[in-house]
Design a protein around this motif. Structure first.
Motif, short mmCIF file in Angstrom:
data_model
loop_
_atom_site.label_atom_id
_atom_site.label_comp_id
_atom_site.label_asym_id
_atom_site.label_seq_id
_atom_site.Cartn_x
_atom_site.Cartn_y
_atom_site.Cartn_z
N LEU A 1 -1.44 13.49 -0.49
CA LEU A 1 -2.73 13.68 0.16
C LEU A 1 -3.88 13.02 -0.60
O LEU A 1 -4.46 12.04 -0.13
N GLU A 2 -4.22 13.54 -1.76
CA GLU A 2 -5.44 13.09 -2.41
C GLU A 2 -5.37 11.64 -2.86
O GLU A 2 -6.36 10.91 -2.80
N GLY A 3 -4.20 11.19 -3.30
CA GLY A 3 -4.05 9.79 -3.69
C GLY A 3 -4.34 8.84 -2.56
O GLY A 3 -5.17 7.92 -2.69
N PRO A 4 -3.70 9.00 -1.40
CA PRO A 4 -3.97 8.11 -0.27
C PRO A 4 -5.43 8.15 0.21
O PRO A 4 -5.97 7.13 0.63
N VAL A 5 -6.05 9.32 0.16
CA VAL A 5 -7.46 9.40 0.57
C VAL A 5 -8.31 8.53 -0.35
O VAL A 5 -9.17 7.76 0.12
N GLU A 6 -8.08 8.63 -1.65
CA GLU A 6 -8.86 7.82 -2.58
C GLU A 6 -8.52 6.34 -2.45
O GLU A 6 -9.37 5.47 -2.71
N ASP A 7 -7.31 6.03 -2.03
CA ASP A 7 -6.91 4.62 -1.87
C ASP A 7 -7.69 3.90 -0.77
O ASP A 7 -7.74 2.67 -0.74
N LEU A 8 -8.31 4.67 0.13
CA LEU A 8 -9.13 4.04 1.17
C LEU A 8 -10.29 3.25 0.55
O LEU A 8 -10.79 2.30 1.18
N SER A 9 -10.72 3.62 -0.64
CA SER A 9 -11.79 2.86 -1.31
C SER A 9 -11.37 1.42 -1.53
O SER A 9 -12.18 0.49 -1.40
N PHE A 10 -10.10 1.21 -1.88
CA PHE A 10 -9.61 -0.15 -2.10
C PHE A 10 -9.73 -0.98 -0.83
O PHE A 10 -10.12 -2.15 -0.87
N CYS A 11 -9.42 -0.38 0.32
CA CYS A 11 -9.49 -1.10 1.60
C CYS A 11 -10.93 -1.49 1.91
O CYS A 11 -11.21 -2.64 2.28
N ALA A 12 -11.85 -0.54 1.76
CA ALA A 12 -13.26 -0.82 2.05
C ALA A 12 -13.82 -1.85 1.07
O ALA A 12 -14.52 -2.80 1.47
N ASP A 13 -13.52 -1.68 -0.20
CA ASP A 13 -14.02 -2.60 -1.22
C ASP A 13 -13.48 -4.01 -1.00
O ASP A 13 -14.20 -5.00 -1.17
N THR A 14 -12.20 -4.10 -0.63
CA THR A 14 -11.59 -5.42 -0.41
C THR A 14 -12.25 -6.13 0.77
O THR A 14 -12.57 -7.32 0.69
N ALA A 15 -12.45 -5.40 1.86
CA ALA A 15 -13.12 -6.01 3.02
C ALA A 15 -14.51 -6.50 2.66
O ALA A 15 -14.95 -7.57 3.10
#
Length: 488
Positions: A108-122
């Motif tokens: 749960l918490e790991g994948p939620v925080e991983d969304l930052s990588f997606c936003a930052d990359t875009a």
């Protein structure tokens, strides 16, 4: 978001939460066998409507070119999940049977925080690259390479780590500018459907950009592979189903990403801390009842230390009793369903039929009449030709296999139709690195290193899949490349 008890989830189609045309189907707590509530049961017509909505949102809106909007929406979803993490945790433990401790990590918490990588990359990505001016065929030309969204993505996900896998597809696909239809496994519909509630209540996602279709019918998910309106299918699941996805997608030659099965090997070299390495292998194989595609389920040890290795693995695995996933100390919870428990038991029966023995475990816990539990099991006395060494079991089962030196250990590890992951333990880091380099797998753990991270690509060789998820490579799976040549 509503309460957990007697919950009824809905589909998200074209920005609206709606009932399923086929009615509802139950979702069950695998630890207690109690029905928790129901999920919307989609029909083929519902899936078609979701695909049409995603197609319109891609073709008729500025979603694919408005990077700032995409970044904002992804961060809004992330924040909504953070704000509701306690509700999400209880849902995950109840529906998935995930041990509470894992919800602070990959459940749960790991994948939620991983969304930052997606936003930052875009936000920072070089969407266009200027290759400068050249004169191919004598024509002075400025060359540009542009990267653009593929279009409509169909995401089909399994039940074992639903938040991790759902978000590992949703995040990069949307950040890259695609629209999406998510079809989760029927065993864990709420983990996906709740994202629809958060999206409609807490984000600015335009209608049709994200569609979530739960269904008890696997054939509804297959429509994503078959429909010409879908440009790409991103699938995580079994290798057999992956073949079907690939075959269905061939008719329209759509792009296919496949993250499939594994039968990964944990190699212990003769200079390693045998007891420590075997204990780690046993712990890993028991975690979440062994329901992970990259879990190392073949423990390959020096023949001269075979009995000691079996004893060490059994000492750890035998102490990890299956238990209530809601309790903080539980490592091994239930399997997801009675069907899966029977499947794992059939593999255990095959091990004894082929001459193997159980150093610990071997069946259903004597003290548990309800719940889909299997004892963590160490199998000894078999080689790499045994069924339990060849096929993915997806249960808390570790098969110990003897090797005769580094070359033989590598041979055994690579003697598999799969190539997802692997582990090497040695007292000599250079030696371990040399062995790791020879493994035909997509991820390798050397002496306890952790490869799971938002910026690390994940995927496998051979029949473990095609393409990579997570990391920059995972983001770029959802992009097309366009070469632009302008005469100057």
């Amino acid at each position: 978001m509503g309460i957990l008890a007697d919950r009824e989830s809905r589909l998200l189609i074209d920005g609206t939460l709606v009932a399923g045309s086929a009615g509802t189907f139950p979702t069950v707590n695998p630890a207690t066998e109690e029905t928790l509530g129901v999920a919307a049961d989609a029909s083929a017509e519902d899936m078609s409507a979701a695909i049409a909505a995603a197609r319109r949102a891609f073709d008729e809106t500025g979603w694919s070119t408005d990077t700032a909007l995409r970044v904002r929406c992804i961060r809004q979803l992330q924040q909504a999940m953070r704000d509701h993490v306690d509700d999400l945790r209880e849902l995950t433990i109840a529906e998935v049977g995930a041990p509470r401790m894992l919800t602070a990590a990959a459940q749960l918490e790991g994948p939620v925080e991983d969304l930052s990588f997606c936003a930052d990359t875009a936000e920072s990505y070089s969407w266009s690259t200027d290759l400068g001016i050249a004169a191919p065929m004598g024509i002075k030309t400025r060359r540009t390479v542009a990267r653009e969204a593929i279009g409509v993505v169909g995401a089909i996900t399994p039940w074992n780590f639903p938040h991790q896998i759902n978000l590992a597809k949703i995040g990069p696909a949307l950040a890259a500018g695609n629209t999406l239809v998510l079809k989760p496994a029927p065993d864990t519909p709420w983990a996906a459907a709740i994202l629809g509630e958060l999206i409609t209540e807490h984000t600015d996602f335009p209608a049709g950009v994200v569609n979530i279709v739960t269904s008890s019918d696997h054939g509804v998910g297959a429509l994503l592979s078959q429909d010409a309106r879908v440009d790409m299918v991103s699938f995580t699941g079994s290798t057999n189903t992956g073949r079907a996805v690939m075959a269905d997608s061939a008719a329209t030659l759509k792009k296919v990403f496949l993250e499939l099965g594994g039968k990964s090997a944990f190699l212990v070299l003769d200079d390693a801390d045998l007891a420590g390495a075997c204990a780690m292998a046993a712990f890993t194989a028991s975690m979440h009842a062994g329901q992970g595609c990259a879990i190392t389920t073949r423990l390959v040890v020096p023949r001269s230390h075979y009995d000691a290795a079996v004893e060490a693995a059994a000492a750890t695995m035998g102490g990890l009793k299956p238990g209530d996933p809601d309790k903080p100390g539980t490592i091994c919870g239930p399997l997801i369903s009675e069907r899966q428990r029977e499947r794992v038991q059939a593999y255990l029966d095959s091990a004894t039929a082929e001459g193997g023995r159980f150093a610990c475990g071997g069946g259903r816990p004597a003290d548990r009449d309800t719940g889909y539990f299997i004892e963590p099991t160490v199998i000894a006395g078999l080689d790499n030709t045994a069924k339990v060494a060849r096929e993915e079991i997806f249960g808390p089962v570790l098969t110990v296999i003897a090797h005769d030196g580094d070359d033989d250990a590598v041979r055994i590890a690579n003697d598999s139709p799969y190539g997802l992951s692997g582990t090497v333990f040695s007292g000599d880091e250079e030696r371990a690195a040399g062995v790791a380099a020879r493994l035909r797998v997509g991820t390798v753990n050397v002496n306890g290193g952790v490869w799971y991270s938002a910026d690390m690509p994940f995927g496998g060789y051979k029949q473990s899949g095609i393409g990579r998820e997570m990391g920059l490579a995972g983001f770029e799976e959802y992009l097309e490349i366009k070469a632009i040549a302008t005469a100057v």
